[in-house]
Design an enzyme around this catalytic site. Structure first.
Site, PDB file in Angstrom:
ATOM      1  N   ASP A 137       6.591  -4.676 -16.150  1.00 17.98           N
ATOM      2  CA  ASP A 137       7.234  -3.670 -15.445  1.00 17.98           C
ATOM      3  C   ASP A 137       8.750  -3.372 -16.143  1.00 17.98           C
ATOM      4  OD1 ASP A 137       5.229  -3.558 -13.493  1.00 17.98           O
ATOM      5  OD2 ASP A 137       5.812  -5.271 -12.752  1.00 17.98           O
ATOM      6  N   HIS A 157       1.313   0.939 -17.042  1.00 16.87           N
ATOM      7  CA  HIS A 157       2.832   1.406 -17.676  1.00 16.87           C
ATOM      8  C   HIS A 157       3.118   2.846 -17.170  1.00 16.87           C
ATOM      9  CE1 HIS A 157       1.833  -1.590 -21.145  1.00 16.87           C
ATOM     10  NE2 HIS A 157       2.043  -2.281 -19.800  1.00 16.87           N
TER      11      HIS A 157
END
Lengths: 483, 329
Positions: free
Chosen positions: A22, A52
């Site tokens: 992340d 993503h």
């Protein structure tokens, strides 16, 4: 490949996450691809559990899962190659393609090539994964519940029977493999969990507790979202996938690499690596630069890649496992637009920037060549200065130093996880602008700094002068100024 | 990281794959032709013959018994539709060769031919592929649609490339020549021109090579067939048909329906490999759900009988080419 006519990018790039995921690999890949010259984005680990988030400057948002994050690059989308190291979920790929079509990407599926040797994850794998994670109760591993780890484990135990992308084109063969898979996992679904990954090196991972009997389609606290699908329906869908998407063999990637530089888009983060992460809170995947470098070496490009590490200005973790700098206040203040509480992983955890963990990650992956720092606007959002963690100490105040092991040793990594769970962070205010200060602390040049969610929010900070010593008469930067 | 937010539902996946099928994937063509004036059109780097040492058809673990099959098609004016047709029929070609056991490990290469005297992109050559990668090469093909309008295309330049810039394990290890199919509707020029070779391929030739000479050289490596679509613009020109009859003998295939090109190629290979006779092959076609059996049967009947079209000239050394199934090196 399409006819991107831009400046040729100088070299292959490898983008990895120096934390638990992340950090912003997606925006980094989007930025690189928007500079032009890259022939493809290549995935070399993980599967459809990757998420993503990329927001284009025009506001379009897409969560890249199996498509490479270069798909929204201005001009032409950059094609995606899923290498043999990826666990492919053909169903999720179709759904993702649909969304990209809605965003105006013409014929997204024509942008994808998939190595025939890649494993596929199926609804059976996902069901077994969820049943096991449910059975762990409070001792969850932080799994995404999609069956990627289950797919890897099954392939280790039954290499000849593991369904692959290439099998999708042979319905009869795939049918036999799916029948065997369903038979073998039936016992798991019935709650008689057998250990998985028995043939993995080290020891048997994933100690599975006795499960509450959860029959197929059980609707207990874990809530299997849907009953197991019809095998015939799945076979038809896999076949449609094989007919529609370009499946390629071992000669494709070397040629792709010869043709133009590519971006390797890593999935997850180094601190979740199957060997360097903190067992058992890891992913069944190599999250360092090892896989991309192996693919490059096979193609004779061993020395031609720029390794780019990505970090936020603070630490995050989505899922269970040790996180020394976790901080409730930061978790509240720096809530994440795209990372909400996940039914399987649980909440999104935030903590102070962790220099110790970053250095561990850099050592584990064998170093990187440059650094991308995202969320550089966090201090402003927080309304106070950020701290960083410069060391760990145990409950008795003794310092704890961590370093990656020389050889795969899950018992060692499990002990490390235990120590980290007990460790406390030594926090200090960051002495300066966070991105440049972190880059200096890690002795890395900055590739880019993001002060917002899109590629337009990326910049390279002008380095301020060193605060020690005499003012140098001739600064290299002076050339850019008009006297 | 995190978790996929995309549905993993089989039914919707199948719908999505089927809905999106059939979209033209001539990305490169569409990209180039919509953004640049014609004199700036260039060959896609992956198909550029310039500076290529060899295009290789090699054995691999997955394909230990490779057999090279190349298909070069004319992409000028009247023939511009061929690659699109081929693309929709590709799975049939591979499927026929593989499923019926005509060939164990076919490796297929596509290329396209224009007119070196006036086209920007007179020659495009892909790689020998064992699967869907072929679509890459098709997708990167520029369909120039030009041509000189003088009933002549640069087939001889393509033949020169195939003769001197290919390397094949089927030939080197097993002494079996590859297959080369040229689909076109015009004549070749009388000689390979040294100047064009220099510009397009990059070789330094001392002098031009007469067409029969390069064809003879090519035949040492490939069993060569010319497919002349009878529905195309130039077929009414006897000049073109006579030219190819003279040089190809029975390896000239007259095809009524261009949509049957892939089936025709597959069956020709099957016949030559002696894996089938024509009737078996046509039955295979029908079973595979093809409605092309009539066109293919008509095109291949002469070949299957081992009797070429009646030639209007004789005494040409390579009149009859090499009959099917003969491996003369």
């Amino acid at each position: 490949m399409n006819g991107r006519t831009g400046a040729r990018a100088p070299e292959h790039a490898i983008v990895i996450d120096l934390g638990f995921g992340d950090a912003g690999k997606g925006v980094t890949v989007d930025l690189l691809c928007s500079r032009g010259g890259y022939g493809a984005v290549v995935r070399a680990n993980g599967g459809a559990q990757a998420a993503h988030n990329v927001v284009a400057p025009d506001g379009r948002h897409h969560t890249f899962s199996q498509f490479g994050a270069g798909t929204l690059a201005p001009g032409d989308p950059v094609p995606t190659h899923l290498s043999r190291f990826v666990v492919v979920d053909p169903f999720a790929l179709a759904a993702e393609a649909r969304h990209l079509t809605c965003l105006g990407v013409p014929d997204p599926l024509s942008l994808v090539t998939v190595d025939r040797r890649a494993l596929i994850s199926t609804p059976w794998h996902a069901a077994a994964n969820q049943t096991r994670e449910r059975a762990r109760g409070r001792d969850r591993h932080g799994s995404c519940g999609m069956g990627v780890g289950e797919t890897m484990a099954y392939a280790l135990d039954h290499p000849a029977d593991a369904p692959t992308v290439g099998d999708c084109a042979s319905p009869e063969l795939l049918r036999r493999k799916l029948e065997r898979l369903a038979d073998r996992l039936a016992s798991v679904l019935a709650g008689e969990s057998e250990p998985v990954g028995v043939s993995s090196p080290g020891e048997a991972p994933s100690p599975v507790g006795a499960a509450e009997a959860a029959g197929p389609g059980a609707t207990d606290t874990g809530r299997r979202s849907e009953p197991l699908p019809d095998p015939e329906e799945c076979l038809a869908a896999y076949r449609a996938f094989a007919e529609r998407v370009r499946l390629v063999d071992e000669r494709y990637l070397p040629r792709l690499l010869d043709r133009a530089p590519v971006v390797f888009e890593g999935a997850q983060g180094v601190l979740l690596d199957e060997w360097h992460g903190f067992h058992p809170y890891t992913t069944w995947s190599t999250t360092t630069t090892v896989n991309p470098l192996a693919l490059l070496a096979e193609a004779g490009h061993a020395d031609g890649a720029r390794r780019i590490g990505v970090t936020r200005t603070f630490a995050t973790r989505h899922g269970a496992g040790p996180m020394v700098t976790e901080n409730v206040l930061l978790t509240e203040r720096l809530a994440d637009r795209h990372n909400r509480t996940h039914p399987w992983q649980g909440g999104f955890r935030v903590g102070h920037l962790d220099l110790v963990a970053l250095r561990y990650a850099l050592e584990a992956t064998g170093g990187v060549d440059s650094l991308v720092v995202t969320h550089a606007d966090a201090p402003a959002r927080l309304g106070r200065e950020l701290h960083w963690c410069v060391g760990y100490e145990l409950a008795d105040g003794a310092p704890l130093r961590i370093a990656p092991g020389d050889s795969p040793d899950l018992a060692r990594q499990a002990r490390l996880a235990g120590l980290l769970t007990a460790a406390r962070p030594v926090l200090e205010p960051v002495p300066g602008e966070v991105p440049t200060t972190v880059a200096d602390a890690l002795n890395l040049p900055l590739e880019a700094v993001f002060t917002g969610p899109t590629r337009d929010d990326a910049h390279l900070p002008v380095r301020r002068l060193p605060r020690v010593g005499a003012f140098p008469r001739r600064m290299p930067l002076a050339r850019h100024r008009v006297a | 990281m995190g978790s996929s937010s995309w549905s993993t539902d089989a039914y919707h996946a199948r719908q999505a794959y089927q809905d999106s099928a059939g979209i033209s994937s001539f990305d490169y063509h569409d990209h180039v032709t919509t953004r640049a004036p014609r004199h700036e059109w260039t060959v896609h780097p992956s198909l550029d013959p310039y500076g290529v040492t060899v295009r290789e058809s090699r054995d691999s673990d997955a394909h230990p018994n490779s057999l090279a099959v190349s298909v070069l098609f004319d992409v000028t004016g009247s023939m511009g539709r061929v690659p699109r047709t081929l693309q929709t029929k590709l799975p049939d070609l591979f499927g026929l060769l593989l499923r019926r056991g005509y060939v164990a490990d076919p490796q297929i290469m596509f290329g396209s031919i224009g007119d070196a005297t006036c086209d920007q992109v007179p020659l495009q050559v892909g790689q020998f592929e064992s699967g869907n990668e072929l679509e890459d090469d098709l997708g990167n093909t520029l369909l120039e649609g030009g041509g000189g309008g003088q009933v002549t295309e640069s087939y001889e330049l393509a033949m020169y490339f195939m003769a001197r810039h290919t390397a094949m394990d089927c030939l080197e290890k097993r002494g079996r020549r590859g297959y080369l199919f040229i689909i076109g509707d015009e004549k070749a020029y009388g000689a390979v021109k040294a100047r064009e070779v220099r510009e397009v391929i990059g070789d330094d030739l001392a002098e031009d090579i007469p067409f029969p000479t390069i064809l003879a050289e090519l035949r040492r490596k490939f069993e060569v067939y010319f497919i002349l679509p009878t529905g195309s613009f130039h077929y009414r020109s006897d000049e073109v048909r006579e030219f190819w009859e003279k040089h190809m003998g029975q390896n000239l295939i007259l095809l009524d329906d261009l949509d049957a090109a892939s089936e025709t190629i597959a069956l020709t290979v099957g016949l030559s490999e002696e894996a089938i006779d024509l009737d078996e092959g046509l039955k295979d076609l029908a079973e595979a759900g093809s409605d092309q059996a009539d066109a293919v049967g008509k095109a291949l009947r002469p070949l299957a009988r081992g009797r070429g079209p009646v030639s209007t000239s004789s005494g040409i050394e390579e009149l009859a080419g090499d009959g099917p199934g003969v491996d003369r090196l």
